[in-house]
Design an enzyme around this catalytic site. Structure first.
Site, PDB file in Angstrom:
ATOM      1  N   GLN A 165      61.075  76.744  70.921  1.00 28.82           N
ATOM      2  CA  GLN A 165      59.900  77.182  70.148  1.00 28.82           C
ATOM      3  C   GLN A 165      60.336  78.058  68.981  1.00 28.82           C
ATOM      4  OE1 GLN A 165      57.390  78.950  73.135  1.00 28.82           O
ATOM      5  NE2 GLN A 165      56.773  76.963  73.953  1.00 28.82           N
ATOM      6  N   ASP A 190      61.260  73.891  82.305  1.00 27.37           N
ATOM      7  CA  ASP A 190      59.904  73.794  82.866  1.00 27.37           C
ATOM      8  C   ASP A 190      59.881  73.192  84.270  1.00 27.37           C
ATOM      9  OD1 ASP A 190      58.806  74.942  80.603  1.00 27.37           O
ATOM     10  OD2 ASP A 190      58.536  73.018  79.601  1.00 27.37           O
TER      11      ASP A 190
HETATM   12  C1  S3P Z   1      58.698  74.145  74.545  1.00 24.71           C
HETATM   13  C2  S3P Z   1      59.817  74.912  74.746  1.00 24.71           C
HETATM   14  C3  S3P Z   1      60.062  75.671  75.986  1.00 24.71           C
HETATM   15  C4  S3P Z   1      59.186  75.156  77.120  1.00 24.71           C
HETATM   16  C5  S3P Z   1      57.754  74.947  76.712  1.00 24.71           C
HETATM   17  C6  S3P Z   1      57.669  73.963  75.577  1.00 24.71           C
HETATM   18  C7  S3P Z   1      58.542  73.465  73.258  1.00 24.71           C
HETATM   19  O1  S3P Z   1      59.758  77.012  75.738  1.00 24.71           O
HETATM   20  O2  S3P Z   1      59.238  76.050  78.213  1.00 24.71           O
HETATM   21  O3  S3P Z   1      57.001  74.470  77.810  1.00 24.71           O
HETATM   22  O4  S3P Z   1      57.681  72.574  73.146  1.00 24.71           O
HETATM   23  O5  S3P Z   1      59.276  73.804  72.322  1.00 24.71           O
HETATM   24  P1  S3P Z   1      60.830  78.034  75.081  1.00 24.71           P
HETATM   25  O6  S3P Z   1      61.091  77.627  73.696  1.00 24.71           O
HETATM   26  O7  S3P Z   1      60.132  79.365  75.135  1.00 24.71           O
HETATM   27  O8  S3P Z   1      62.012  77.965  75.984  1.00 24.71           O
END
Ligand code: S3P
Length: 430
Positions: free
Chosen positions: A165, A317
């Site tokens: 993210q 996840d």
């Molecule tokens: C996601 C990244 C992950 C994941 C989330 C979705 C994404 O989070 O846990 O369900 O779509 O980029 P983080 O970037 O906080 O690890």
């Protein structure tokens, strides 16, 4: 709402999981940056992706929905100032949009529900401020996120935590910055954003340096608007994983999961289950822009494994679900290097340990993971996932695969990520 799941004998049939949430968020957002209307097929239901669709609509982006098909955009990210954008439960919505909006001249305020309001946003605020945006947070760390965007300059940023993210927020801002933007990731995280940008003709450089992989946008000028596109979202492996584990733990049957995303930055769950002795076949079929194919799962007797920091981002996840599988597996399973689980929709280390223990498992919580001693006899209790959708689904799997029924308090939370779960289960369970 309480919901009880009772043990099943078999999981049998062919099943196509709902569309991948991570990819759907990005497709909608990139559609809003395109010149011309984009058609996106296979968008999953549920609150998470609805958060992105609502925020985009709030920004004046045209969005039309017909079942799982969305028509988006056409104005190349021409959005005006806007407060009151509601990301609901979705951190992906909030963090990716923060990056995308940091590049616009205007003021934007993003807020979320009570779960999202407790999740750290300083991890995106910091790099976006370095790029030149003004970003204000509550207590210096939490939503609402107030952004005054525009006038960005590219930076080189080493991710302090492996987070797709944060990487994506920086790349989406970098698309609108002057000069080169580089994100250095010490461990590879899901690469949907860079894949999709490349597919849409943005020159993305991927190299590796001493500090990890480097993802760069070297010449952002002229990248926006993106070309219009049509895209089919592959099935969500993170959703499919629930029924895959149920099929492995059932005594009979065979589950064929078709049209499921097989992106190598996301498929750690398959590799780990195989290392536990799972009979899992993977058949690659299509590639553009995201790898997809079929997975076949058959009843297996599982044994313990060790999951460490290196594997964690590829299966972040699914770790609570792997802990459920470990409770049925022979021996001691350890999960370590997973402290990020403590800042998800809930503290998933504590929530998984408490829930599994309430169901009869032998589980110890560590600072950055879990230790599970299996096999355990599970079930015959009520468990409270405390509003966390993925934990609710995990405990449902414990009920399907255990020795006695499991009742889940607050089952309605499961609809954040997988409202179709009960219907999908009913079609294959026997
Ligand atoms: C996601 C990244 C992950 C994941 C989330 C979705 C994404 O989070 O846990 O369900 O779509 O980029 P983080 O970037 O906080 O690890």
């Amino acid at each position: 709402l309480e919901k009880t799941f009772s043990p099943v004998r078999s999981i049998r049939g062919t099943y196509t999981p709902p569309g991948d949430k991570s990819i759907a968020h990005r497709a909608l957002l990139l559609g809003a940056m395109a010149a011309g209307r984009c058609s996106i097929f296979g968008v999953p239901g549920g609150d998470a992706v609805a958060g992105t669709a609502d925020c985009l609509a709030g920004l004046g982006v045209e969005i039309e929905k017909d079942g799982s098909r969305f028509e988006v955009g056409g104005k190349g990210w021409e959005v005006a100032s806007r407060a009151g954008l509601d990301a609901r439960n979705s951190a992906t919505t909030m963090r990716l949009l923060a990056g995308a909006l940091a590049g616009r001249d205007g003021k934007y305020v993003l807020s979320g529900d009570r779960f999202l309001s407790r999740r750290p946003m300083d991890r995106v605020a910091e790099p976006l401020r370095e790029m030149g945006a003004e970003v204000e947070l509550a207590s210096g760390r939490f939503p609402p996120v107030a952004i005054t965007g525009g006038g960005l300059t590219g930076i080189r940023y080493e991710l302090p935590v492996p987070s797709a993210q944060v990487k994506s927020a920086i790349l989406l801002a970098g698309l609108q910055a002057a000069g080169r933007t580089e994100v250095v990731e010490p461990q590879p995280t899901r690469d949907h954003t860079e894949r999709m940008l490349e597919w849409l003709g943005v020159a993305i450089e991927r190299t590796s340096g001493p500090a990890g992989a480097v993802i760069a946008i070297s010449e952002p000028a002229g990248c926006l608007p993106l070309p219009k596109f049509e895209m089919k979202i592959p099935g969500d492996l993170s959703s499919a994983a629930f029924l895959i584990v149920a099929a492995l733990l059932a005594s009979e049957g065979e589950l064929r999961v078709t049209g499921v995303g097989l992106n190598p930055t996301r498929d750690g769950v398959i590799e780990i289950l195989r290392s536990m002795g799972a009979d899992l076949e993977k058949i690659a079929e299509t590639q553009e822009p995201e790898p997809a194919g079929t997975i076949v799962a058959r009843p297996s007797s599982l044994h313990a494994t060790d999951i460490d920091a290196e594997m964690v981002p590829r299966t972040i996840d699914e770790l609570p679900l792997l802990a459920v599988a470990a409770a049925f597996a022979e021996g001691r399973t350890t999960i370590s290097g997973a402290s990020e689980l403590r800042v998800k929709e809930s503290d998933r280390i504590a929530g998984t340990a408490q829930g599994l223990r309430a169901l009869g498992a032998t589980v110890e919580e560590t600072e950055d993971g879990l230790v599970i001693d299996g096999p355990c006899k599970l079930g015959g209790a009520t468990v409270d996932p405390k509003g966390d959708h993925r934990l609710a689904l995990c405990f449902a799997i414990a009920g399907l695969c255990g020795d006695a029924p499991v009742t889940i308090a607050g089952w309605e939370s499961s609809s954040v990520s997988y409202p179709e779960f009960e219907a999908d289960l009913a079609a294959v369970a026997g």
